[in-house]
Write a protein that holds these residues in place. Structure first.
Motif: not given
Length: 398
Positions: A45-50, A93-96, A228-243
Motif C-alpha cells: 500500500v502507498a502513503v502519499g508524501t503529503e 509498505f506491505q500491510a497484512e 520490439n520496444f524502442k526505449t526503456c526507462k526504469t522508474i523504481a527498483i526496490g524491495p516492494l515494487r518495481t516500475v
C-alpha cells in the motif's frame, strides 16, 4: 565547584535529551488499513508524501519508519518518485489484514534502529548482456520482453535476435532474485536458463504471439502488433515494487504510438500494465492476448467478470496464465485457433478509456508451490479481481 558544574551540565544535557526524546515520540501518525473482503490480504500500500509532511519537516526520509501497532519490528518500506522529478510521491509498505477487519500501523521517526533485510524483493533492469531484454521479477514470478537490438539482429539477419513485443514468462521455484544469476550463467553457457538447475527455468515460447499480456489490434480476423520496444526507462527498483516504462515506434496502419508503464509488487503473481495509446485515427479493437502454444491447454473466458484464463501443460508440469481487467472495458473475448504458428491465442478485445488501457497479467507454475491445480489458479484470479475492485483503504490519524 568543578563537581557542581559537571553535575549541572549533566542535568542540562539530560533535560535537553529528554525533551528531544519526548518531542520525537510525539511525532508519529497512525494509519488504519481496512479490508472489506472475506479473506485475509497481504499487499503493498502507498502513503502519499503529503500525509507525511509534518514528520518530514525536521528529519531525513530514511528515518521515517513504519511498524504494526503493538509490535516493535519495523516493516520494509520504499519511497517512490513516480514521475522522476526528484520529489518522492509515496511511501510504500506491505500491510497484512484479516478478513473484514482493520489493522493500525504507526509511522514514527527513528534514526537508530534498522529494518531487517529480506532476500525476497522486486527487481527489474535492461539486460544488454543478452542483446537487450528488459526483465522484471518478484518473489513469485518473472517476466521479460525484447528491445531494439534484438529486433535489429533479426532484421539484419544476425545471430541472437528476437522479434517480439509479446510478454515472456520465467518460471521460478525460489523467492529470491534470479535475473542477474541466470543471465550471468547464460553468458558462460548459452541456454543455461532453459534448463532447470533447481531454481526454475524458461521453457515458455513467445515468438510472434502475445505471450501473456501483450497487445495488438484485432481487425478482419488478423492481429496486428508492434515490433520490439524502442526505449526503456526504469522508474523504481526496490524491495516492494518495481516500475518501468517501455515506448514503441509507431505501428500498424493506424500509426499507434504506444507507451507501457509496468509495475510488479512483492507477493503478487500479476504485473500491472498501464498503457497509453495515441493514434492518428480511431482504432477499432485494441486486444490483449494469451498464447495457447500447441493448443493442448484449457481456456476459460468470463467476460462478465473480466477474467480470462489459460491452463496448459509445459514439460512435466502445468502453468496457469491469466488476464484480469475491468469488465466494462471488454467488448468480446475470443478463443482463437489458427494454422499459423504462434497465432492461436486467447484474445480480449477492449475499448480503452480515452487513450488509456489498464489490466493485470500474470501466471503461476505448479512446481513453484503456489498452485496445484487449475482450481487453485482460478481462485487466485478471482481474488485478484476482487482485490482490484476493493483496494485496501487507508485512513490517516495524525
Amino acid at each position: 565547584m568543578r563537581k557542581s558544574l559537571t553535575l549541572l551540565n549533566f542535568i542540562v544535557v539530560f533535560a535537553i535529551f529528554s525533551s528531544c526524546k519526548n518531542n520525537t515520540e510525539k511525532k508519529e501518525l497512525t494509519i488504519k488499513v481496512s479490508n472489506s473482503l472475506d479473506f485475509s490480504r497481504k499487499e503493498v500500500v502507498a502513503v502519499g508524501t503529503e500525509n507525511l509532511f509534518e514528520l518530514l519537516k525536521n528529519t531525513e526520509k530514511e528515518h521515517i519508519k513504519i511498524k504494526k501497532q503493538g509490535t516493535e519490528d519495523f516493516l520494509l518500506t520504499q519511497w517512490i518518485d513516480n514521475n522522476l522529478d526528484g520529489i518522492m510521491d509515496e511511501l510504500l509498505f506491505q500491510a497484512e489484514t484479516p478478513a473484514n477487519a482493520s489493522v493500525n500501523y504507526v509511522v514514527v521517526i527513528d534514526s537508530i534502529n534498522t529494518v531487517k533485510e529480506t532476500k525476497a524483493v522486486t527487481f527489474s533492469r535492461l539486460v544488454p548482456e543478452r542483446t537487450d531484454d528488459y526483465t522484471w521479477e518478484n518473489d513469485k514470478v518473472a517476466f521479460r520482453t525484447y528491445g531494439p537490438e534484438a529486433q535489429r539482429r533479426i532484421e539484419e539477419n544476425e545471430y541472437g535476435g528476437t522479434l517480439s513485443s509479446g510478454i515472456d514468462l520465467w518460471l521460478k521455484k525460489v523467492d529470491y532474485s534470479i535475473i542477474d544469476k541466470w543471465y550471468a550463467k547464460n553468458v558462460e553457457t548459452e541456454g543455461y536458463y532453459h534448463i532447470d538447475h533447481g531454481e526454475g527455468y524458461d521453457p515458455y515460447h513467445v515468438g510472434k504471439s502475445r505471450g501473456t499480456g501483450g497487445i495488438g489490434i484485432w481487425e478482419n480476423d488478423s492481429l496486428y502488433v508492434s515490433k520490439n520496444f524502442k526505449t526503456c526507462k526504469t522508474i523504481a527498483i526496490g524491495p516492494l515494487r518495481t516500475v518501468f516504462e517501455l515506448d514503441y515506434a509507431p505501428w500498424s496502419d493506424y500509426n499507434v504510438k504506444e507507451s507501457k508503464r509496468i509495475s510488479l509488487d512483492l507477493g503478487s503473481n500479476f504485473s500491472k500494465f498501464d498503457i497509453k495509446l495515441v493514434s492518428k485515427k480511431q482504432v477499432p479493437n485494441y486486444t490483449i492476448g494469451i498464447t495457447k502454444h500447441d493448443g493442448k491447454g484449457e481456456v476459460k473466458l468470463n467476460k462478465a467478470k473480466g477474467l480470462f484464463r489459460y491452463w496448459e501443460p509445459i514439460d512435466d508440469a502445468f502453468v496457469g496464465e491469466g488476464i484480469v481487467i475491468d469488465e466494462k472495458l471488454v467488448k468480446v473475448s475470443i478463443n482463437y485457433d489458427a494454422k499459423t504458428p504462434d497465432q492461436s491465442q486467447v484474445l480480449i478485445v477492449t475499448h480503452p478509456k480515452g487513450n488509456k488501457l489498464s489490466y493485470y497479467a500474470g501466471f503461476a507454475w505448479t512446481k513453484s508451490g503456489q498452485v496445484v491445480s487449475k482450481v487453485d489458479w482460478d481462485d487466485i484470479l478471482e481474488r485478484q479481481r476482487l482485490i482490484v475492485k476493493n483496494p485496501l483503504i487507508l485512513s490517516i490519524e495524525k
